[in-house]
Design a protein around this motif. Sequence first.
Motif, mmCIF file in Angstrom:
data_model
loop_
_atom_site.group_PDB
_atom_site.id
_atom_site.type_symbol
_atom_site.label_atom_id
_atom_site.label_comp_id
_atom_site.label_asym_id
_atom_site.label_seq_id
_atom_site.Cartn_x
_atom_site.Cartn_y
_atom_site.Cartn_z
ATOM 1 N N PRO A 52 10.244 0.974 5.458
ATOM 2 C CA PRO A 52 10.943 1.526 4.296
ATOM 3 C C PRO A 52 10.140 2.634 3.605
ATOM 4 O O PRO A 52 8.955 2.460 3.300
ATOM 5 N N GLY A 53 10.791 3.759 3.390
ATOM 6 C CA GLY A 53 10.173 4.876 2.687
ATOM 7 C C GLY A 53 9.348 5.803 3.546
ATOM 8 O O GLY A 53 8.978 6.898 3.103
ATOM 9 N N ALA A 54 9.021 5.411 4.778
ATOM 10 C CA ALA A 54 8.205 6.268 5.639
ATOM 11 C C ALA A 54 8.992 7.509 6.034
ATOM 12 O O ALA A 54 10.189 7.452 6.314
ATOM 13 N N ARG A 55 8.311 8.643 6.096
ATOM 14 C CA ARG A 55 8.957 9.911 6.447
ATOM 15 C C ARG A 55 8.624 10.374 7.859
ATOM 16 O O ARG A 55 9.085 11.413 8.299
ATOM 17 N N GLY A 56 7.799 9.591 8.539
ATOM 18 C CA GLY A 56 7.437 9.928 9.909
ATOM 19 C C GLY A 56 6.482 8.895 10.447
ATOM 20 O O GLY A 56 6.126 7.931 9.761
ATOM 21 N N THR A 57 6.073 9.091 11.689
ATOM 22 C CA THR A 57 5.145 8.153 12.321
ATOM 23 C C THR A 57 4.204 8.892 13.248
ATOM 24 O O THR A 57 4.494 10.009 13.708
ATOM 25 N N GLU A 58 3.078 8.260 13.526
ATOM 26 C CA GLU A 58 2.145 8.714 14.563
ATOM 27 C C GLU A 58 1.886 7.536 15.489
ATOM 28 O O GLU A 58 1.426 6.480 15.043
ATOM 29 N N LEU A 59 2.220 7.724 16.768
ATOM 30 C CA LEU A 59 2.060 6.680 17.767
ATOM 31 C C LEU A 59 0.740 6.892 18.504
ATOM 32 O O LEU A 59 0.539 7.908 19.163
ATOM 33 N N GLU A 60 -0.147 5.926 18.368
ATOM 34 C CA GLU A 60 -1.448 5.962 19.043
ATOM 35 C C GLU A 60 -1.394 5.062 20.277
ATOM 36 O O GLU A 60 -0.655 4.087 20.315
ATOM 37 N N ALA B 1 0.831 -1.205 0.000
ATOM 38 C CA ALA B 1 0.000 0.000 0.000
ATOM 39 C C ALA B 1 0.863 1.251 0.000
ATOM 40 O O ALA B 1 0.570 2.228 -0.713
ATOM 41 N N ALA B 2 1.932 1.243 0.796
ATOM 42 C CA ALA B 2 2.805 2.415 0.875
ATOM 43 C C ALA B 2 3.414 2.733 -0.484
ATOM 44 O O ALA B 2 3.524 3.905 -0.876
ATOM 45 N N ALA C 174 15.446 5.471 13.042
ATOM 46 C CA ALA C 174 14.983 6.223 11.883
ATOM 47 C C ALA C 174 16.102 7.046 11.248
ATOM 48 O O ALA C 174 17.085 7.392 11.901
ATOM 49 N N PRO C 175 15.918 7.400 9.990
ATOM 50 C CA PRO C 175 16.868 8.305 9.334
ATOM 51 C C PRO C 175 16.686 9.733 9.841
ATOM 52 O O PRO C 175 15.668 10.061 10.462
ATOM 53 N N PRO C 176 17.656 10.607 9.588
ATOM 54 C CA PRO C 176 17.526 12.013 10.005
ATOM 55 C C PRO C 176 16.267 12.649 9.408
ATOM 56 O O PRO C 176 15.876 12.357 8.273
ATOM 57 N N GLY C 177 15.629 13.513 10.193
ATOM 58 C CA GLY C 177 14.446 14.223 9.724
ATOM 59 C C GLY C 177 13.154 13.460 9.859
ATOM 60 O O GLY C 177 12.090 13.975 9.489
ATOM 61 N N PHE C 178 13.206 12.258 10.398
ATOM 62 C CA PHE C 178 11.999 11.439 10.575
ATOM 63 C C PHE C 178 11.127 12.076 11.656
ATOM 64 O O PHE C 178 11.578 12.328 12.766
ATOM 65 N N GLN C 179 9.868 12.319 11.331
ATOM 66 C CA GLN C 179 8.960 13.023 12.241
ATOM 67 C C GLN C 179 8.251 12.041 13.175
ATOM 68 O O GLN C 179 7.723 11.029 12.731
ATOM 69 N N VAL C 180 8.219 12.359 14.466
ATOM 70 C CA VAL C 180 7.564 11.506 15.452
ATOM 71 C C VAL C 180 6.485 12.310 16.166
ATOM 72 O O VAL C 180 6.781 13.275 16.877
ATOM 73 N N LEU C 181 5.222 11.914 15.970
ATOM 74 C CA LEU C 181 4.074 12.560 16.617
ATOM 75 C C LEU C 181 3.357 11.545 17.496
ATOM 76 O O LEU C 181 3.398 10.340 17.239
ATOM 77 N N LEU C 182 2.664 12.043 18.521
ATOM 78 C CA LEU C 182 1.843 11.189 19.381
ATOM 79 C C LEU C 182 0.391 11.631 19.302
ATOM 80 O O LEU C 182 0.104 12.841 19.314
ATOM 81 N N HIS C 183 -0.514 10.669 19.235
ATOM 82 C CA HIS C 183 -1.934 10.957 19.418
ATOM 83 C C HIS C 183 -2.135 11.228 20.908
ATOM 84 O O HIS C 183 -1.779 10.389 21.747
ATOM 85 N N ALA C 184 -2.693 12.377 21.241
ATOM 86 C CA ALA C 184 -2.631 12.817 22.631
ATOM 87 C C ALA C 184 -3.874 13.581 23.054
ATOM 88 O O ALA C 184 -4.705 13.978 22.232
#
Length: 394
Positions: A156-164, A90-91, A277-287
């Motif tokens: 692979p290929g992801a530019r960031g994540t959202e942790l729920e 899908a990605a 993660a590689p440099p610049g990888f964005q990490v967000l939290l559902h909060a």
Amino acid sequence: MKASAFVYPWDVVGDPEAAARIAGLGVQQVTLAAAYHSTRALTPRHPRHRVVTAEHAAVLYPADETRWAGREPRPYPSGDWAPGDAYGEAAAALSDAGLDVHTWVVLAHNSRLGAEHPATSVVNAYGDRYPWAPCVAQPAVVRYLVDLAAEAAVRPGARGTELESCGWYGLAHLHAHDKIAGVGLGEAAQYLMSLCFCASCRAGYADLDTDPDRLAAAVRSALEPVWAGDATPGGASGRAGIEKLIGAELAAVTLDRRGQVARDLQEQAVAAVRAAAPPGFQVLLHADPAAHHTGANAGVDPAHILAVADGVVLPCTGGAAETMLTPFAAHATPSTVLAANFTVVSGMGGSPGTLAEDAARAAALGADELRLYHAGLASDADLESVKAALSSLR
């Protein structure tokens, strides 16, 4: 405002038109599930199916055996609802359509884990286990969740994540044939019913010179009026309501300890993701800015979490934008991401027809990104409303 739509792999895999359709909404990004809990989901446009039943929490890609060999607990592979590397397939399609792909990782919400490893679950003051809610005070649970976060987030290929669900889970749960609404629970009672009394938590209370049996008895006593029909005994909510129910001393013990436990998990999970993660990888939290709240949008300390992660995703549907955004905006820096999450599925309580107005209101309160729940679940009419709203915002 940058906009991202939530998507499941099964919305895209097997539907050659899905990626272009999602890109055509006007979003720049998708938040694609990589590790997800059990669910039953509608797929109203898929050429091969209409309902997908994900029978248990699973990773939607092949888990790394070198990481998990011989370990318990470990991630469960998905069944035929997301076979093989469904996430990766899908990605790739979404990326080819010009969309940035970020992972969507659900952590402390796993009914199969609780069923197969009951000792990992939250236990309430009555001794009832919540198999859907892993206790994040248990070292083995934390190790599992931190490693899962690192692996599932950095695909692979992801530019960031959202942790729920990166924090405490509690009583509230959209469970199969759920029948717990017969007695209304106010916010403070929900909190008391979400307190954990597993062996690790009992030891934690004892370390704070608080007898766990005394605390459990106080919780049961405070809830007696609730079972008789008083949803808000004492007439208050939030911390004040909790203090009215069990007293300021016991309220402080539970709030302070649970807050520290959640902060520890959040720090470890974010650090593990960044290390992988590689440099610049964005990490967000559902909060949620109310630290005592439990669930998918874990209660956090806004100042703390914005010093740990790159930002937060906040539930803003139904007029909640001011309550959600204001506490975080007070601690935001120019690089902080404050993403306002709006449900755009009418049948699930969303209002896609007012998305443009809602987004403008959120921006005025400090939001700089939008999240749209959910591109796969929404009807054609809902998606047309989203497309029109995003066009008007450009």
